[in-house]
Write a protein that holds these residues in place. Structure first.
Motif, PDB file in Angstrom:
ATOM      1  N   ASN A 101       0.813  -1.217   0.000  1.00 61.42           N
ATOM      2  CA  ASN A 101       0.000   0.000   0.000  1.00 61.42           C
ATOM      3  C   ASN A 101       0.848   1.268   0.000  1.00 61.42           C
ATOM      4  N   ARG A 102       1.930   1.253  -0.769  1.00 61.90           N
ATOM      5  CA  ARG A 102       2.790   2.440  -0.850  1.00 61.90           C
ATOM      6  C   ARG A 102       2.859   2.969  -2.279  1.00 61.90           C
ATOM      7  N   GLU A 103       1.788   2.702  -3.021  1.00 65.63           N
ATOM      8  CA  GLU A 103       1.753   3.136  -4.420  1.00 65.63           C
ATOM      9  C   GLU A 103       1.885   4.648  -4.544  1.00 65.63           C
ATOM     10  N   ALA A 140      10.598  14.328 -13.635  1.00 64.87           N
ATOM     11  CA  ALA A 140      10.740  15.773 -13.807  1.00 64.87           C
ATOM     12  C   ALA A 140      12.204  16.180 -13.913  1.00 64.87           C
ATOM     13  N   ARG A 141      13.062  15.564 -13.083  1.00 62.56           N
ATOM     14  CA  ARG A 141      14.502  15.865 -13.165  1.00 62.56           C
ATOM     15  C   ARG A 141      15.059  15.463 -14.524  1.00 62.56           C
ATOM     16  N   GLU A 162       5.021   9.231  -6.387  1.00 66.03           N
ATOM     17  CA  GLU A 162       5.631  10.526  -6.123  1.00 66.03           C
ATOM     18  C   GLU A 162       7.121  10.501  -6.461  1.00 66.03           C
ATOM     19  N   VAL A 163       7.802   9.439  -6.048  1.00 61.14           N
ATOM     20  CA  VAL A 163       9.230   9.305  -6.357  1.00 61.14           C
ATOM     21  C   VAL A 163       9.448   9.243  -7.863  1.00 61.14           C
TER      22      VAL A 163
END
Length: 215
Positions: A2-4, A16-17, A9-10
């Motif tokens: 449950n860390r989707e 983006a970088r 976000e990562v």
């Protein structure tokens, strides 16, 4: 489990970088000669030979293109004479192995005619050690790209990246250290990327891509 949301976000931050570094490099190399890179190492196997980047598509081709550089491509093995003839005009030599100093010493007389050797534009992959190159590199494409753009001089000089994997041959290897708390958050090796705006007269760094007023 449950860390989707955290994973997403990562991923978005890394994406983006990557896109920012690519955009900056394309702006800085537009209508200008592109830096030329040879990506090659030496192996003593089978009597000894040099092995350059041999074919595209491959991750090193995509990385070079994103950073506005031309990557020399040729299938190995190459003997020392063939390698020098192939790579002598490259601006930068990236050595994707761990014995660069030894090779530079063993073939000093032959390699001294190479542009990259004369200008000391020599890099290997020992910035955070061999393990990091074969492990972390695969999950940090943004840091790898920022390393490459830094190496060939196509990054935003106002927000320079601290290289993670690529090491200039004159710099000591940076030890990755030992993880003492495996429950702690993973520390991404990418750097904050500041976008470059383009106005008449050349590149301009802006705080907000929508605001073209000089900072």
């Amino acid at each position: 489990f449950n860390r989707e949301s955290i994973a997403n976000e990562v991923f978005e931050i890394s994406k983006a970088r990557y896109e920012c570094a690519t955009d900056n490099a394309q702006l800085l190399t537009a209508d200008k000669p592109k830096p030329v890179v040879v990506w090659a190492s030496y192996s003593s196997w089978g009597g000894g030979a040099f092995y350059p980047a041999s074919s595209c598509p491959n991750y090193y081709c995509e990385t070079a293109a994103a950073c506005g550089a031309d990557l020399l491509i040729k299938s190995g093995p190459l003997n020392i004479t063939e390698f020098v003839d192939f790579a002598k005009d490259a601006d930068v030599w990236l050595y994707p192995s761990t014995n660069f100093e030894t090779i530079l010493n063993d073939f000093a007389d032959e390699l001294k005619v190479m542009k990259s050797v004369q200008n000391n534009e020599l890099f290997d992959i020992m910035g955070h050690g061999e393990d990091a190159w074969f492990n972390e590199r695969k999950v940090e494409p943004d840091a790898l790209l920022e390393d490459f753009c830094h190496m060939v001089g196509t990054e935003n000089s106002q927000s320079p990246h601290f290289p993670a994997f690529f090491r200039h041959i004159d710099n000591p290897e940076i030890s990755p250290g030992e993880c003492k708390d495996q429950s702690s958050s993973y520390l991404n090796l990418g750097s904050y990327c500041e976008p470059i705006g383009m106005l008449e007269g050349g590149p301009l760094v802006v705080d907000d891509p929508k605001d073209l007023t000089p900072a």
